[in-house]
Every structure is written in structure tokens, then in C-alpha cells.
Motif scaffolding. Structure first.
Motif, short mmCIF file in Angstrom:
data_model
loop_
_atom_site.label_atom_id
_atom_site.label_comp_id
_atom_site.label_asym_id
_atom_site.label_seq_id
_atom_site.Cartn_x
_atom_site.Cartn_y
_atom_site.Cartn_z
N PRO A 173 1.26 3.62 11.78
CA PRO A 173 2.39 4.30 12.43
C PRO A 173 2.91 3.54 13.63
N GLY A 174 4.23 3.36 13.68
CA GLY A 174 4.85 2.70 14.81
C GLY A 174 4.77 1.19 14.79
N TRP B 156 9.23 -2.32 -3.90
CA TRP B 156 8.12 -1.76 -3.14
C TRP B 156 7.69 -0.45 -3.75
N GLY B 157 6.39 -0.23 -3.76
CA GLY B 157 5.88 1.03 -4.27
C GLY B 157 5.47 1.94 -3.13
N GLN B 158 5.21 3.19 -3.47
CA GLN B 158 4.68 4.12 -2.47
C GLN B 158 3.26 3.71 -2.14
N GLY B 159 2.87 3.91 -0.94
CA GLY B 159 1.57 3.46 -0.49
C GLY B 159 0.46 4.46 -0.70
N THR B 160 -0.72 4.01 -0.37
CA THR B 160 -1.90 4.86 -0.41
C THR B 160 -2.62 4.74 0.93
N GLN B 161 -3.03 5.89 1.46
CA GLN B 161 -3.63 5.91 2.80
C GLN B 161 -5.09 5.48 2.75
N VAL B 162 -5.44 4.57 3.63
CA VAL B 162 -6.83 4.18 3.82
C VAL B 162 -7.21 4.51 5.26
N THR B 163 -8.25 5.30 5.40
CA THR B 163 -8.72 5.69 6.73
C THR B 163 -10.18 5.29 6.86
N VAL B 164 -10.48 4.50 7.88
CA VAL B 164 -11.85 4.04 8.10
C VAL B 164 -12.34 4.64 9.41
N SER B 165 -13.38 5.44 9.31
CA SER B 165 -13.92 6.09 10.50
C SER B 165 -15.02 5.23 11.11
N SER B 166 -15.15 5.34 12.40
CA SER B 166 -16.17 4.53 13.11
C SER B 166 -17.49 5.26 13.19
#
Length: 124
Positions: free
Chosen positions: A40-41, A114-124
Motif C-alpha cells: 500500500p502506498g 496484468w492479472g489480479q493479484g494475490t495477497q501474501v502476508t508474512v508475520s514476524s
């Protein structure tokens, strides 16, 4: 041209995910399919792509040694195996395609689709 990324999710730091980009008919030369990511941003940044003329793969410095790009021509998919994930890898990952061999793989403007994306979230 329809591209669809999948395989994202939530994972702990050090874990792995495998993303897949469905790109029927777009995995053979001269098509070039790349992975980008965006937080984001921030602007989209290049992750990986294959040089179709030479067959070698380019990676962003930040993912070298941890991510692996591959393609399955029979299935029409381009994959991104992500290992040793870090919190800074958190982003929306999307795939992009160009109908020609391009010299500047990291340039967004080189890709027409371009295709729609997929969210990747990596927690610490």
C-alpha cells in the motif's frame, strides 16, 4: 488475455508459499510472464521473470536465493516458489505478461497485460 494469480495467504516468517499464475497459451515464447509485488502506498516492484530469448531467470536482489520462478507449459502456469519468507515480503503479488521478448524485464511499462493479484502476508 486473462491472467490470474493464486496461492497467497498468511505465513510466519521463515515459512514458504507457492504462487501460481494461470496464463493459458502465454507460457511459450515469445510471451514473457513476470511477477511483481506491491505494498500500500508504494509502487509496484519487480520480483522475477524469465528471459525468453536466453532462458535464464532474473530476480530482484531482495529475493535472490529465496524465491524460484518456474513455468509449466503443459498447464499454462508460471509459478513462484517463495521460501524463507520475511515480513518485508508482505505485498500483493501479481503476474504480468508481454507478447514479445523484452529486454527490460523489471520495467512495468514493458508488460501489456496484468492479472489480479494475490495477497501474501508474512508475520514476524
Amino acid at each position: 488475455v486473462q491472467l490470474q494469480a493464486s496461492g497467497g495467504g498468511l505465513v510466519q516468517a521463515g515459512g514458504s508459499l507457492r504462487l501460481s499464475c494461470s496464463a493459458p497459451g502465454r507460457t511459450r515464447s515469445p510471451w514473457t510472464v513476470a511477477w511483481f509485488r506491491q505494498t500500500p502506498g508504494m509502487d509496484r516492484t519487480f520480483v522475477a521473470a524469465m528471459h525468453r530469448s536466453a532462458g535464464r531467470i532474473s530476480y530482484a536482489d531482495s529475493v535472490k536465493g529465496r524465491f524460484a520462478y518456474s513455468r509449466d507449459t503443459a498447464k499454462g502456469t508460471v509459478n513462484l516458489q517463495m521460501n524463507y519468507l520475511k515480513p518485508e515480503d508482505t505485498a500483493v503479488y501479481c503476474c504480468a505478461a508481454s507478447p514479445s521478448v523484452i529486454s527490460s524485464l523489471a520495467s512495468e511499462t514493458a508488460y501489456a497485460y496484468w492479472g489480479q493479484g494475490t495477497q501474501v502476508t508474512v508475520s514476524s
